[in-house]
Enzyme design. Structure first.
Site, PDB file in Angstrom:
ATOM      1  CG  ASN A  52      -2.164   1.070   1.462  1.00 38.60           C
ATOM      2  OD1 ASN A  52      -2.210   1.513   0.290  1.00 38.60           O
ATOM      3  ND2 ASN A  52      -1.605   2.110   2.342  1.00 38.60           N
ATOM      4  CG  ASP A  97      -2.150   3.333   6.893  1.00 38.09           C
ATOM      5  OD1 ASP A  97      -2.614   2.946   5.667  1.00 38.09           O
ATOM      6  OD2 ASP A  97      -2.999   5.014   7.424  1.00 38.09           O
TER       7      ASP A  97
END
Ligand code: GRF
Length: 213
Positions: free
Chosen positions: A107, A145
């Site tokens: 990502n 994240d």
């Protein structure tokens, strides 16, 4: 050739940058499919123009997260990609699906992780008075994240910056950064081992800016 499937939700400029890098032989991979959870994502149009298989998996038409994840898992298995590449994909996936792609799902996040996970990163960096901001490409783990960083790009926060001006400057770096990080992955130089990113066989402990300014 290494097969990439890209997950998007909107504009798709990172997706476009990686497709162009494959065409210019700066990235030794092929984008074989793109999946969007939003039917109106602009990136879908670019995919169709390029003859890339584009699928909409509209999350609003699923009863819950688990059912959406199951449909996405099936789609990803059918595409049979080597890497799942999230590029502006605004959907949190469940741990089961993430585990299935562990070490092969990455990502891009618009901050210098571990700083500012989540949303509104540019505003947060400005409000905190940061001198530097940027973007990170990381392996995806169940915690949002928080997966190990593969590469980062830094940009200075300038006097008078707004979230929009800073975002624009970061985005320009993101396009190069993502291609750089993907090339590290597909070439085997970067890998996910025991919860860490290994680079050239060594644990990557300190983030090294890929395109420091
Ligand atoms: C990028 O800033 C990315 O870091 C974030 O969402 C944005 C997506 O932009 N996750 P685009 O769709 O690739 O243009």
């Amino acid at each position: 050739m290494t097969r990439l499937v890209v997950l998007i939700s909107g504009r798709g400029s990172n997706f476009k940058a990686m497709v162009q890098a494959t065409q210019q032989q700066r990235l030794d991979a092929q984008v074989v499919a793109v999946i969007s959870n939003r039917p109106k994502a602009a990136g879908l149009q670019f995919a169709r123009e390029q003859g890339i298989d584009a699928t909409v998996l509209d999350h609003t038409s699923f009863t819950d997260r688990a059912v959406f994840d199951q449909a996405l898992a099936k789609l990803l298995a059918d595409i049979d990609a080597d890497w799942v590449v999230m590029a502006g994909f605004m959907r949190i996936l469940g741990p089961e699906l993430i585990e299935r792609w562990s070490g092969r799902m990455i990502n891009i996040h618009p901050s210098l992780l571990p700083l500012y996970p989540g949303l509104d990163t540019h505003t947060k960096a400005i409000r905190a008075g940061e001198s530097w901001h940027g973007a990170s490409v990381h392996f995806v783990t169940a915690e949002l994240d928080a997966g190990p960083v593969i590469a980062q790009a830094r940009v200075p926060v300038l006097p008078g910056d707004t979230a929009a001006t800073l975002a624009e400057r970061v985005l320009a770096q993101e396009h190069e950064l993502y291609v750089h990080a993907l090339q590290l992955c597909v070439s085997g130089r970067a890998s996910y081992v025991n919860g860490q990113c290994y680079l050239d066989g060594q644990p990557r402990s300190e983030p090294v800016p890929a395109t420091a300014t």
